[in-house]
Design an enzyme around this catalytic site. Structure first.
Site, PDB file in Angstrom:
ATOM      1  N   GLY A 184       0.845  -1.212   0.000  1.00 33.05           N
ATOM      2  CA  GLY A 184       0.000   0.000   0.000  1.00 33.05           C
ATOM      3  C   GLY A 184       0.864   1.239   0.000  1.00 33.05           C
ATOM      4  O   GLY A 184       0.659   2.166   0.779  1.00 33.05           O
ATOM      5  N   HIS A 448      -7.423  34.423  -6.343  1.00 32.21           N
ATOM      6  CA  HIS A 448      -8.703  33.910  -5.852  1.00 32.21           C
ATOM      7  C   HIS A 448      -9.629  33.620  -7.031  1.00 32.21           C
ATOM      8  O   HIS A 448      -9.651  34.390  -7.981  1.00 32.21           O
ATOM      9  CB  HIS A 448      -9.358  34.961  -4.945  1.00 32.21           C
ATOM     10  CG  HIS A 448     -10.681  34.528  -4.414  1.00 32.21           C
ATOM     11  ND1 HIS A 448     -10.797  33.592  -3.409  1.00 32.21           N
ATOM     12  CD2 HIS A 448     -11.951  34.875  -4.761  1.00 32.21           C
ATOM     13  CE1 HIS A 448     -12.080  33.392  -3.159  1.00 32.21           C
ATOM     14  NE2 HIS A 448     -12.799  34.160  -3.965  1.00 32.21           N
TER      15      HIS A 448
HETATM   16  P1  NAD Z   1       6.861   1.908  -1.561  1.00 29.62           P
HETATM   17  O1  NAD Z   1       8.042   1.822  -0.683  1.00 29.62           O
HETATM   18  O2  NAD Z   1       6.258   3.227  -1.849  1.00 29.62           O
HETATM   19  O3  NAD Z   1       5.688   1.017  -0.940  1.00 29.62           O
HETATM   20  C1  NAD Z   1       5.847  -0.339  -0.677  1.00 29.62           C
HETATM   21  C2  NAD Z   1       4.811  -0.731   0.360  1.00 29.62           C
HETATM   22  O4  NAD Z   1       4.781  -2.135   0.444  1.00 29.62           O
HETATM   23  C3  NAD Z   1       5.138  -0.192   1.747  1.00 29.62           C
HETATM   24  O5  NAD Z   1       3.995   0.423   2.277  1.00 29.62           O
HETATM   25  C4  NAD Z   1       5.540  -1.449   2.513  1.00 29.62           C
HETATM   26  O6  NAD Z   1       5.211  -1.371   3.891  1.00 29.62           O
HETATM   27  C5  NAD Z   1       4.728  -2.505   1.801  1.00 29.62           C
HETATM   28  N1  NAD Z   1       5.252  -3.856   1.877  1.00 29.62           N
HETATM   29  C6  NAD Z   1       6.551  -4.251   1.830  1.00 29.62           C
HETATM   30  N2  NAD Z   1       6.617  -5.598   1.865  1.00 29.62           N
HETATM   31  C7  NAD Z   1       5.343  -6.054   1.927  1.00 29.62           C
HETATM   32  C8  NAD Z   1       4.760  -7.363   1.992  1.00 29.62           C
HETATM   33  N3  NAD Z   1       5.512  -8.459   1.978  1.00 29.62           N
HETATM   34  N4  NAD Z   1       3.418  -7.451   2.057  1.00 29.62           N
HETATM   35  C9  NAD Z   1       2.632  -6.335   2.058  1.00 29.62           C
HETATM   36  N5  NAD Z   1       3.133  -5.085   2.004  1.00 29.62           N
HETATM   37  C10 NAD Z   1       4.472  -4.948   1.933  1.00 29.62           C
HETATM   38  O7  NAD Z   1       7.270   1.117  -2.888  1.00 29.62           O
HETATM   39  P2  NAD Z   1       6.571   1.044  -4.317  1.00 29.62           P
HETATM   40  O8  NAD Z   1       5.138   1.412  -4.219  1.00 29.62           O
HETATM   41  O9  NAD Z   1       6.949  -0.280  -4.849  1.00 29.62           O
HETATM   42  O10 NAD Z   1       7.332   2.162  -5.112  1.00 29.62           O
HETATM   43  C11 NAD Z   1       8.757   2.104  -5.216  1.00 29.62           C
HETATM   44  C12 NAD Z   1       9.337   3.471  -5.258  1.00 29.62           C
HETATM   45  O11 NAD Z   1       9.118   4.057  -6.534  1.00 29.62           O
HETATM   46  C13 NAD Z   1       8.705   4.451  -4.274  1.00 29.62           C
HETATM   47  O12 NAD Z   1       9.262   4.337  -2.992  1.00 29.62           O
HETATM   48  C14 NAD Z   1       9.026   5.763  -4.914  1.00 29.62           C
HETATM   49  O13 NAD Z   1      10.343   6.104  -4.561  1.00 29.62           O
HETATM   50  C15 NAD Z   1       8.943   5.445  -6.386  1.00 29.62           C
HETATM   51  N6  NAD Z   1       7.617   5.841  -6.925  1.00 29.62           N
HETATM   52  C16 NAD Z   1       7.262   7.149  -6.844  1.00 29.62           C
HETATM   53  C17 NAD Z   1       6.038   7.550  -7.330  1.00 29.62           C
HETATM   54  C18 NAD Z   1       5.662   9.004  -7.239  1.00 29.62           C
HETATM   55  O14 NAD Z   1       6.550   9.818  -7.025  1.00 29.62           O
HETATM   56  N7  NAD Z   1       4.401   9.355  -7.385  1.00 29.62           N
HETATM   57  C19 NAD Z   1       5.170   6.649  -7.895  1.00 29.62           C
HETATM   58  C20 NAD Z   1       5.562   5.325  -7.958  1.00 29.62           C
HETATM   59  C21 NAD Z   1       6.800   4.933  -7.479  1.00 29.62           C
END
Ligand code: NAD
Ligand code: FAD
Length: 477
Positions: A184, A448
């Site tokens: 999530g 505004h």
């Molecule tokens: P993320 O780190 O944002 O989220 C991963 C989530 O998975 C975390 O909440 C974590 O607690 C959870 N998690 C980890 N292992 C798990 C498991 N075994 N079971 C259930 N939940 C688990 O990583 P992401 O969504 O893969 O994205 C990777 C990176 O890419 C991001 O950290 C960000 O740096 C980049 N990204 C940025 C954007 C943006 O800027 N809008 C969009 C997409 C990706």
């Protein structure tokens, strides 16, 4: 591929970090070679990250807006999704942007080598192009910008096309009836929202107690409330323990952290989005003195120099946060370092935006970080229910939040939840970079009716002088 024998600067990887570095270096007069396996620059961000995901998120937003219109007397019937046309629109945007970057490479007279680079020693690379034998390339300075890859959960890896990473999900080959999203975080919530809008029944599983663990809870709440109506289920404090491929779907075993057993569920596809890892495999770093840390990130100093001072590293491969704008800024700094300028990478604040609906954005110090550090801060919030502009958009659930130094009212952090938060957060980044205080923000005339006025009013609220909410007045500094 015609490979030159030597180059003044080689940039390895043409994502937003690598191409920004190469362009800046060429603008500063260096002779530059840029290497990447793709035909044109773009990297993860343009080909399989920021751009395709934001294209699909825009489509999702339009679908939701059409539905919301019914409440204001706009009946347009149900939306029919032409998946192939949507796919073409997305791929067209990617092609237009990456093709444009290819033109900019030519305009800047950068040598672009389509291939993979590998260090053979600390002054030489070999470049392997499609169908070519490896060609040697000597360099004076190198910038490593090889980015990152999706993290897999080894115990859950089944060889099945219905098990997706973000790249597979962005292809939009199918809209599954039931989709499980594991994680999530940014990707899980962005792409989960897309598929929910396209018609999938989406379940999100997050192992920590809440979505988006890095963000302040009051910013996440408006998103959580809205997602409740869009997702089938949000299972926090839960992990996936097994995935079994069956003819009729992927059978997934789930386990709540608190112990209760959850019956196994069947999904048509499973998207794993549990983070990304730096990409250094195959780079031949062991033929150099470059050091990686225990998470696999290349270790760099303030100038982005590795343990080999003429080899620099930037972007996702050089550390968190793994964001395109951080990679580009670092790339431009590294290019200046390569040109001999005495500069360092020292941003006061790096904005983060989750492009869900509502968007969530923050920059600088968050309230949770301040609490964890035991640092005293003043928090000021302006609820969007009091914003005329938010109401005209049919969206009153947002919030604008300032984290301020109680001694001198200096802006330390800004948080936003609501449509357009990703655009507005840049004002917060500028305020922090320029050392602005709450008076500066409050005395700046904002147009505004706009959502940006909520920043001005949150600043005024610190002194109890916001126009559209009441807070007890305090002495202004
Ligand atoms: P993320 O780190 O944002 O989220 C991963 C989530 O998975 C975390 O909440 C974590 O607690 C959870 N998690 C980890 N292992 C798990 C498991 N075994 N079971 C259930 N939940 C688990 O990583 P992401 O969504 O893969 O994205 C990777 C990176 O890419 C991001 O950290 C960000 O740096 C980049 N990204 C940025 C954007 C943006 O800027 N809008 C969009 C997409 C990706
Ligand atoms: P990358 O973009 O990963 O580029 C690295 C390049 O190096 C690639 O082209 C790769 O093929 C190439 N390469 C690798 N090894 C070699 C080699 N040996 N030789 C030559 N080339 C090599 N960030 C945001 O800021 N905003 C967003 O909205 C956003 N959305 C995202 C959505 C998704 C689905 C994903 C996956 C990521 C998203 N990100 C977003 C993160 C963003 O994509 C990355 O932070 C950014 O791309 C990092 O840039 P980079 O230049 O470090 O590396």
């Amino acid at each position: 591929m015609t490979t030159p024998q030597t180059t003044q600067l080689v940039v390895i990887g043409a994502g937003p970090g690598g191409y920004a570095a190469a362009f800046m270096a060429a603008d500063l007069g260096l002779q530059v070679t840029l290497v990447d396996p793709a035909e044109n620059p773009g990297g993860v961000c343009l080909y399989r990250g920021c751009i395709p995901s934001k294209t699909l998120l825009h489509a999702a937003r339009v679908i939701d807006e059409i539905a919301a219109g019914a409440d204001w007397g706009l009946q347009v019937g149900s939306v029919e999704v032409d998946r192939r046309k949507l796919q073409q629109w997305k791929d067209g945007i990617v092609g237009q942007l990456t093709g444009g970057l290819g033109q900019l490479v030519k305009r800047r007279k950068i040598t672009y080598l389509q291939g993979r680079a590998r260090f053979t020693d600390n002054r030489h690379l070999e470049i392997t192009g499609p169908g070519d034998d490896p060609q040697p390339l000597g360099f004076e300075t190198a910038i490593i910008a090889t980015g990152s890859l999706p993290m897999a959960i080894p115990a859950l890896s089944v060889d099945d096309p219905r098990l997706w990473d973000s790249t597979a999900a962005l292809k939009l080959e199918t809209v599954p009836g039931k989709l499980l999203v594991v994680g999530g975080g940014y990707i899980g919530l962005e792409l989960g929202s897309v598929y929910a809008a396209l018609g999938s029944r989406v379940t999100v599983v997050e192992m920590t107690p809440d979505l988006l663990p890095g963000a302040d809870r009051d910013l996440v709440r408006p998103l959580q409330r809205r997602l409740k109506g869009q997702l089938d289920a949000m299972l926090t404090d839960t992990t996936v323990t097994a995935i079994k491929a069956q003819k009729n779907g992927l059978r997934v075993a789930l386990q709540a952290t608190k112990g209760e057993k959850i019956p196994a569920k069947l999904f048509d596809a499973v998207l794993v989005a549990v983070g990304r890892r730096p990409r250094t495999a195959g780079l031949g770093l062991t033929n150099t003195a470059v050091v990686v840390d225990d998470k696999g990130f290349i270790q760099v100093d303030a100038q982005r120099r590795t343990a080999e001072p003429h080899i620099l590293a930037i972007g996702d491969v050089a550390g968190e946060p793994m964001l395109a704008h951080k990679a580009s800024h670092e790339g431009r700094v590294a290019a200046e370092v390569a040109a001999g300028h005495r500069v360092v990478y020292d941003p006061a604040a790096i904005p983060a935006v989750v492009f869900t609906d509502p968007e969530i954005a923050w920059v600088g110090l968050t309230e949770s970080e301040a609490k964890a550090q035991g640092r005293k801060v003043t928090i000021s919030k302006f609820p969007w229910g009091a914003s005329g502009r938010a109401l005209t958009l049919g969206r009153n659930e947002g919030v604008t939040k300032l984290v301020v130094d109680p001694e001198n009212q200096r802006i330390l952090g800004v948080g936003l939840a609501g449509p357009g938060a990703g655009e507005m957060i840049a004002e917060g980044a500028l305020a922090i970079e320029m050392g602005a205080n709450a008076m500066d923000l409050g005395l700046t005339i904002h147009p505004h009716p706009t959502l940006s006025e909520t920043l001005m009013e949150a600043a005024d609220a610190i002194f109890g002088t916001a126009t559209h909410i009441y807070r007890p007045p305090k002495k202004r500094g």
